[in-house]
Design an enzyme around this catalytic site. Structure first.
Site, PDB file in Angstrom:
ATOM      1  N   GLU A  57      -7.016  12.782   3.247  1.00  0.00           N
ATOM      2  CA  GLU A  57      -6.654  13.308   4.576  1.00  0.00           C
ATOM      3  C   GLU A  57      -5.825  12.298   5.342  1.00  0.00           C
ATOM      4  OE1 GLU A  57      -8.161  11.802   7.409  1.00  0.00           O
ATOM      5  OE2 GLU A  57     -10.299  11.543   7.028  1.00  0.00           O
ATOM      6  N   ARG A  82     -17.991   8.379   7.265  1.00  0.00           N
ATOM      7  CA  ARG A  82     -17.967   9.555   6.396  1.00  0.00           C
ATOM      8  C   ARG A  82     -16.662  10.336   6.535  1.00  0.00           C
ATOM      9  NH1 ARG A  82     -22.945   9.354   4.271  1.00  0.00           N
ATOM     10  NH2 ARG A  82     -22.736  11.257   3.051  1.00  0.00           N
ATOM     11  N   CYS A  87      -3.745   7.295   0.377  1.00  0.00           N
ATOM     12  CA  CYS A  87      -3.914   6.506  -0.843  1.00  0.00           C
ATOM     13  C   CYS A  87      -4.345   5.071  -0.585  1.00  0.00           C
ATOM     14  CB  CYS A  87      -2.643   6.541  -1.685  1.00  0.00           C
ATOM     15  SG  CYS A  87      -1.221   5.632  -1.001  1.00  0.00           S
ATOM     16  N   HIS A 125       2.803   4.097  -2.925  1.00  0.00           N
ATOM     17  CA  HIS A 125       1.491   4.533  -3.383  1.00  0.00           C
ATOM     18  C   HIS A 125       0.786   3.348  -4.027  1.00  0.00           C
ATOM     19  CE1 HIS A 125      -1.617   7.127  -4.986  1.00  0.00           C
ATOM     20  NE2 HIS A 125      -1.338   6.786  -6.236  1.00  0.00           N
ATOM     21  N   ASP A 142      -7.380   6.729  -9.977  1.00  0.00           N
ATOM     22  CA  ASP A 142      -6.649   7.114  -8.768  1.00  0.00           C
ATOM     23  C   ASP A 142      -7.436   8.200  -8.044  1.00  0.00           C
ATOM     24  OD1 ASP A 142      -4.727   7.753  -6.826  1.00  0.00           O
ATOM     25  OD2 ASP A 142      -3.068   7.433  -8.226  1.00  0.00           O
TER      26      ASP A 142
END
Length: 293
Positions: A57, A82, A87, A125, A142
């Protein structure tokens, strides 16, 4: 570039591992038992559990929340708050958990292929090279690329690797890099040189501030499920079950907040909204975003 965002010179220094209590808290967060051995089956189980419980997210970008690439902060966001992340956050925290369980982990940088095969920015990334105690691998783990391989991939293999999400293959690329293909389509170009978490600060800054970044142009919260994937894009809830896709529009703010809680376990006190778009952002609408779909 800010001096703190420059890549490290030479090999990265020693990285931290979690202490026993924090490892247990992280394992509870993802619903996983402590493995008896840091082997390939344990890595596979941990990656699957992470993908099914911790959402991919980008909500912090649209809630004006800091994203700090420090290991304690990343683990706290996932375990104590939580939440999920993108990435740099997800793989950054997962690396710390794996080290705490006895895996040997190296951070690798990759550039994502976009429209027309154009490569994204350096440090686009972060992915993980993981070595296990059973001598298999090394593995590419990943948990931060959204809709992607469910299981770790054998990094030294050049053969096709079957995964529930498709067929993956590593192909040699210039300067010793590797291109990762999914069903014949290039996903990202992987640089095999070890990196430190601090090296990714410039990439993280770009993706959370630039109008050219798809993360600033859209809202996404997505996780793997037992039989597919569930994704909330703004006010549209997309559910894929055994290949069948359905959508549902959230009519009210209360519906949106309830979807975040019920489908992703994310508690918010306000609905995140994409900021108003300028001309360059409007031109970029409609570009395929394979991450988090």
């Amino acid at each position: 570039m800010d001096e703190s965002a420059r890549p490290t010179e030479g090999p990265p220094g020693p990285a931290r591992a979690l202490d026993g209590a924090r490892v247990d808290s992280y394992l509870e967060r993802i619903g996983a038992a402590r493995p008896s051995r840091a082997d390939a089956p344990a890595l596979r189980e941990l990656q699957r559990r992470h993908l099914m419980t911790v959402p991919f997210e980008n909500l912090s970008i649209h809630l004006d929340q800091d994203i700090v690439l420090e290991e304690d902060r990343l683990v706290d966001k996932i375990v104590a708050q939580r939440r999920g992340g993108f990435c740099y956050e997800l793989n950054g925290a997962f690396a710390v958990l794996l080290r705490g369980l006895g895996f040997r982990v190296t951070l690798l940088q990759a550039r994502v292929f976009g429209d027309g095969g154009r490569l994204g920015i350096p440090y686009d990334h972060v992915a993980l090279r993981v070595e296990t105690e059973d001598g298999t691998g090394p593995w590419l783990a990943d948990v931060g690329f959204g809709d992607h391989a469910v299981d770790p991939l054998a990094l030294d293999s050049r053969a096709e690797q079957e995964d529930v999400s498709g067929r993956f293959r590593f192909r040699e690329a210039p300067r010793g890099d590797l291109d990762l293909l999914r069903d014949g389509s290039r996903q990202f170009r992987l640089d095999l040189r070890p990196r430190a978490l601090a090296d990714f600060r410039a990439g993280s800054w770009y993706h959370r501030t630039s109008p050219e970044s798809h993360f600033t142009r859209s809202l996404v919260c997505s996780r793997l499920t037992e039989d597919g994937r569930v994704t909330l894009r703004g006010r549209t809830l997309v559910s894929t079950v055994r290949g069948k896709r359905s959508t549902e529009e959230m009519a009210t703010d209360a519906d949106v907040l309830r979807a975040y809680l019920d489908r992703f376990g994310v508690v918010l006190d306000q609905v995140p909204e994409v900021r108003s778009q300028g001309p360059s952002e409007r031109r970029s609408e409609g570009r395929a975003d394979t991450r988090g779909t």
